[in-house]
Design an enzyme around this catalytic site. Structure first.
Site, PDB file in Angstrom:
ATOM      1  N   HIS A 164       0.810  -1.214   0.000  1.00 42.28           N
ATOM      2  CA  HIS A 164       0.000   0.000   0.000  1.00 42.28           C
ATOM      3  C   HIS A 164       0.845   1.267   0.000  1.00 42.28           C
ATOM      4  CE1 HIS A 164       0.379  -0.302   4.515  1.00 42.28           C
ATOM      5  NE2 HIS A 164       0.470   1.002   4.384  1.00 42.28           N
ATOM      6  N   ASP A 229     -11.486  -7.562   0.583  1.00 39.01           N
ATOM      7  CA  ASP A 229     -10.983  -8.087   1.863  1.00 39.01           C
ATOM      8  C   ASP A 229      -9.880  -9.132   1.766  1.00 39.01           C
ATOM      9  OD1 ASP A 229     -12.209  -6.503   3.668  1.00 39.01           O
ATOM     10  OD2 ASP A 229     -13.852  -7.861   4.105  1.00 39.01           O
ATOM     11  N   SER A 305       4.452   1.749   8.535  1.00 33.57           N
ATOM     12  CA  SER A 305       3.996   0.751   7.577  1.00 33.57           C
ATOM     13  C   SER A 305       5.137   0.311   6.676  1.00 33.57           C
ATOM     14  CB  SER A 305       2.879   1.327   6.703  1.00 33.57           C
ATOM     15  OG  SER A 305       1.735   1.606   7.458  1.00 33.57           O
TER      16      SER A 305
END
Length: 372
Positions: A164, A229, A305
């Site tokens: 991401h 998901d 992250s």
């Protein structure tokens, strides 16, 4: 006494000190990993690089939800492990893969995360100061991405991070084409030539030296699954630098079950946004796990992250202690636990399949990727 115990744990993590024991040693298990090989490569249109970099991801599905999810089929797993490669000139390819000698590795689960606070009670993070720590292993393996995340050195020219940080599931983020990786180095003073001339208790000034990224690999499981998901299970990416970084790196390894981790605990260091310019180290217990994810409550903030989650265990073949990256810190997640909201921080586990894929990206030879 509590402060002393904490200090000892930090020094053990920093200086390769392990309390001696005549009893059981936490030992790296031996895994025979599957083989993942490219089958075909297709040229894609150049991406637009129009997505905003998100330092966290969000999903409502928690551990119970994951554990009750049906296992994907073999064809679905092949689809998830196929990948896109983004090059520095903006060109993009998609590679389909084949999976061979598949042993007990039928990927499962679904992912999750959210924003807001990621500190649980007392803030247990430690800012790492001074080049004696920052420039030495294992802290020296942590690097900063120009998109705002953290990465970990896993080979001479490769950095492991979260997908991401590069791609939002639909499009590549702004800055991904000209992605750079930053290495903390001392900020030299006039004529000092790198000498440590700090005589006070003040931490030494540091700066980032940046290296451009040559190409980036992102699994299709993240790109295809982010909206339904499955994505967080595949929230990882590998960056290849344009030149070697010349630092000691940390090898990747297959994630053992949480009950086999030393003290049930994990460690990672990252560049949390609330402490600009600081490398922040933390450790904590694993609270739950699925096949693809580790749930824990390590204190963290956006910016961490992509940090490599590691443990230190005994390597029986080499007769020595060895750290390995067993996961990638992804972010924060709110989970409905029997009708009561509970929050976790989540890391993507390096499963045998993911190990085979990432190792092949690094080495380009599956024969070097048979032992996890």
């Amino acid at each position: 006494m509590a402060g002393l115990s904490t200090l000892i744990l930090v020094l053990c993590a920093a200086k390769d000190v392990m309390p001696s024991s005549s009893h059981w040693k936490p030992t790296w298990p031996s895994y025979r990993v599957p083989v993942i090989l490219p089958q075909s490569t297709l040229n894609l249109d150049k991406p637009q690089f129009d997505a905003e970099a998100r330092l966290e991801v969000v999903s409502p599905c928690g551990p119970a939800c994951h554990k009750s999810s049906p296992l994907p089929t073999y064809e679905e797993v092949k689809n998830y492990l196929s990948y896109e490669t983004l090059y520095a000139n903006g060109s993009l390819t998609e590679t389909e893969v084949g999976i061979y000698i598949l042993s007990n590795s039928g990927d499962e689960s679904r992912g999750k995360s959210r924003t807001k606070r990621q500190i649980y009670g007392y803030d247990s993070r430690f800012s790492i100061f001074g080049k004696d720590f920052l420039l030495n292993y294992p802290f020296s393996t942590s690097v900063k991405l120009s998109t705002g995340c953290t990465g970990t050195l896993v080979a001479e020219k490769h950095v492991l991070t979260a997908a991401h940080c590069i791609h939002d599931g639909k499009s590549y983020v702004k800055g991904a084409q000209k992605l750079r990786v930053g290495f903390l180095k001392p900020k030299l003073k006039d004529g000092s030539k790198g000498a440590n001339i700090t005589n006070s208790a003040m931490p030494e000034k540091m700066k980032f030296q940046w290296i451009r990224v040559k190409r980036t690999h992102v699994p299709k499981g993240w790109i295809k699954g982010n909206a339904n998901d499955i994505g967080m299970d595949y929230d990882y990416a590998l960056l290849e630098l344009k030149k070697p970084h010349k630092r000691k790196f940390m090898k990747i390894g297959v994630s053992p079950p949480a009950r086999h981790l030393p003290g049930g605990r994990i460690h990672f260091s990252g560049y949390d946004n609330d402490r600009p310019g600081n490398l922040v180290y933390r450790f904590c217990d694993v609270k739950d796990e699925t096949y693809d994810l580790l749930y824990q409550q390590c204190d963290a903030q956006p910016g961490a992250s992509g940090s490599g989650v590691y443990v230190r265990m005994w390597k029986r073949q080499n007769h020595k202690w060895e750290r390995k990256i067993i996961g990638i810190f992804s972010g924060h997640q709110w989970v409905d636990m029997n009708g009561t909201p509970q929050d976790f921080n989540v890391a993507v586990r390096i499963t045998p399949l993911k190990y085979a894929q990432i190792c092949y990206w690094i080495k380009g030879n599956y024969l070097d990727c048979r032992e996890g």
